[in-house]
Design an enzyme around this catalytic site. Structure first.
Site, PDB file in Angstrom:
ATOM      1  N   LEU A  37       0.800  -1.222   0.000  1.00 24.03           N
ATOM      2  CA  LEU A  37       0.000   0.000   0.000  1.00 24.03           C
ATOM      3  C   LEU A  37       0.836   1.279   0.000  1.00 24.03           C
ATOM      4  O   LEU A  37       0.308   2.368   0.187  1.00 24.03           O
ATOM      5  CB  LEU A  37      -0.968  -0.010   1.195  1.00 24.03           C
ATOM      6  CG  LEU A  37      -1.936  -1.199   1.200  1.00 24.03           C
ATOM      7  CD1 LEU A  37      -2.832  -1.164   2.422  1.00 24.03           C
ATOM      8  CD2 LEU A  37      -2.759  -1.260  -0.075  1.00 24.03           C
ATOM      9  N   CYS A  38       2.138   1.145  -0.229  1.00 23.79           N
ATOM     10  CA  CYS A  38       3.012   2.323  -0.317  1.00 23.79           C
ATOM     11  C   CYS A  38       2.864   2.983  -1.687  1.00 23.79           C
ATOM     12  O   CYS A  38       2.754   2.311  -2.695  1.00 23.79           O
ATOM     13  CB  CYS A  38       4.474   1.924  -0.131  1.00 23.79           C
ATOM     14  SG  CYS A  38       4.949   1.706   1.568  1.00 23.79           S
ATOM     15  N   HIS A  39       2.930   4.313  -1.661  1.00 19.47           N
ATOM     16  CA  HIS A  39       2.934   5.063  -2.914  1.00 19.47           C
ATOM     17  C   HIS A  39       4.344   5.073  -3.493  1.00 19.47           C
ATOM     18  O   HIS A  39       5.314   5.193  -2.743  1.00 19.47           O
ATOM     19  CB  HIS A  39       2.502   6.514  -2.661  1.00 19.47           C
ATOM     20  CG  HIS A  39       1.097   6.651  -2.228  1.00 19.47           C
ATOM     21  ND1 HIS A  39       0.702   6.487  -0.919  1.00 19.47           N
ATOM     22  CD2 HIS A  39      -0.027   6.933  -2.925  1.00 19.47           C
ATOM     23  CE1 HIS A  39      -0.613   6.661  -0.829  1.00 19.47           C
ATOM     24  NE2 HIS A  39      -1.071   6.938  -2.031  1.00 19.47           N
ATOM     25  N   ASP A  44      24.074 -11.576   4.273  1.00 15.50           N
ATOM     26  CA  ASP A  44      24.383 -12.407   3.110  1.00 15.50           C
ATOM     27  C   ASP A  44      25.868 -12.380   2.772  1.00 15.50           C
ATOM     28  O   ASP A  44      26.453 -13.409   2.446  1.00 15.50           O
ATOM     29  CB  ASP A  44      23.566 -11.937   1.901  1.00 15.50           C
ATOM     30  CG  ASP A  44      23.858 -12.773   0.667  1.00 15.50           C
ATOM     31  OD1 ASP A  44      23.693 -14.009   0.740  1.00 15.50           O
ATOM     32  OD2 ASP A  44      24.268 -12.199  -0.352  1.00 15.50           O
ATOM     33  N   MET A  53       8.716   4.491   5.250  1.00 18.51           N
ATOM     34  CA  MET A  53       8.834   3.111   4.779  1.00 18.51           C
ATOM     35  C   MET A  53      10.069   2.926   3.909  1.00 18.51           C
ATOM     36  O   MET A  53      10.715   1.881   3.953  1.00 18.51           O
ATOM     37  CB  MET A  53       7.569   2.676   4.034  1.00 18.51           C
ATOM     38  CG  MET A  53       6.333   2.610   4.920  1.00 18.51           C
ATOM     39  SD  MET A  53       6.549   1.666   6.443  1.00 18.51           S
ATOM     40  CE  MET A  53       6.921   0.059   5.786  1.00 18.51           C
ATOM     41  N   GLU A  54      10.429   3.951   3.155  1.00 18.52           N
ATOM     42  CA  GLU A  54      11.631   3.867   2.326  1.00 18.52           C
ATOM     43  C   GLU A  54      12.873   3.779   3.200  1.00 18.52           C
ATOM     44  O   GLU A  54      13.780   2.977   2.921  1.00 18.52           O
ATOM     45  CB  GLU A  54      11.705   5.071   1.381  1.00 18.52           C
ATOM     46  CG  GLU A  54      10.720   5.015   0.242  1.00 18.52           C
ATOM     47  CD  GLU A  54       9.251   5.245   0.625  1.00 18.52           C
ATOM     48  OE1 GLU A  54       8.384   4.965  -0.211  1.00 18.52           O
ATOM     49  OE2 GLU A  54       8.962   5.704   1.753  1.00 18.52           O
TER      50      GLU A  54
END
Length: 159
Positions: A75-77, A128, A113-114
């Site tokens: 739901l992120c733009h 990793d 969120m970014e």
């Protein structure tokens, strides 16, 4: 508690309509850490990891992740990021690597969120890059540190 904006009146998930919001400068900072054996930290700092430059690869992975956040979080733009800066700092007291990201945009919605996605992917990339020598590493403390701008104003973590 405030109303959840990603839920419709009937309780269905939806993308928030931000079209009526003004473009403003927005900044978010997030952090996390990868805890590892002292020998693993020394290997990373010395640039001796078999897969290559742990710091450089994790930094690029963080920037790429920030740019792809809307592809990962439903739901992120999608945002035209103006800045993503990444700091990866060795910390012998952990022992491990601390990751901090600042993301910026001039837009209608924030970049929290970014910044969080970038930190998470940087930490996963560090894991990793070094897992061949230390599978017991832990990713910890991924959190938003601060956000600036937007209708809800500025916020800073109080710890």
């Amino acid at each position: 508690m405030t109303k959840l904006t990603h839920l419709s009146a009937s309780g269905d998930a939806h993308m928030v309509d931000v079209s009526a919001k003004a473009d403003t400068k927005r900044v978010a900072r997030a952090r996390g850490r990868v805890v590892m054996a002292p020998e693993t930290l020394a290997l990373a700092v010395a640039g001796q990891a078999k897969k290559g430059d742990v710091f450089g690869v994790a930094r690029i992975a963080a920037i790429m992740a920030a740019k792809k956040t809307s592809d990962l979080i439903p739901l992120c733009h999608p945002l035209p990021l103006s800045n993503v800066s990444v700091e990866i700092t060795p910390d012998e007291a952990l022992p491990g690597l601390r990751v901090e990201v600042e993301a910026g945009v001039t837009g209608k919605t924030g970049v929290e969120m970014e910044a969080l996605t970038a930190v998470s992917v940087a930490c996963l990339t560090i894991y990793d890059m070094l897992k061949a020598v230390d599978r017991a590493m832990r990713i910890e403390g991924v959190e938003l540190v601060a956000k600036e701008g937007g209708k809800s104003g500025d916020w800073r973590r109080e710890d």
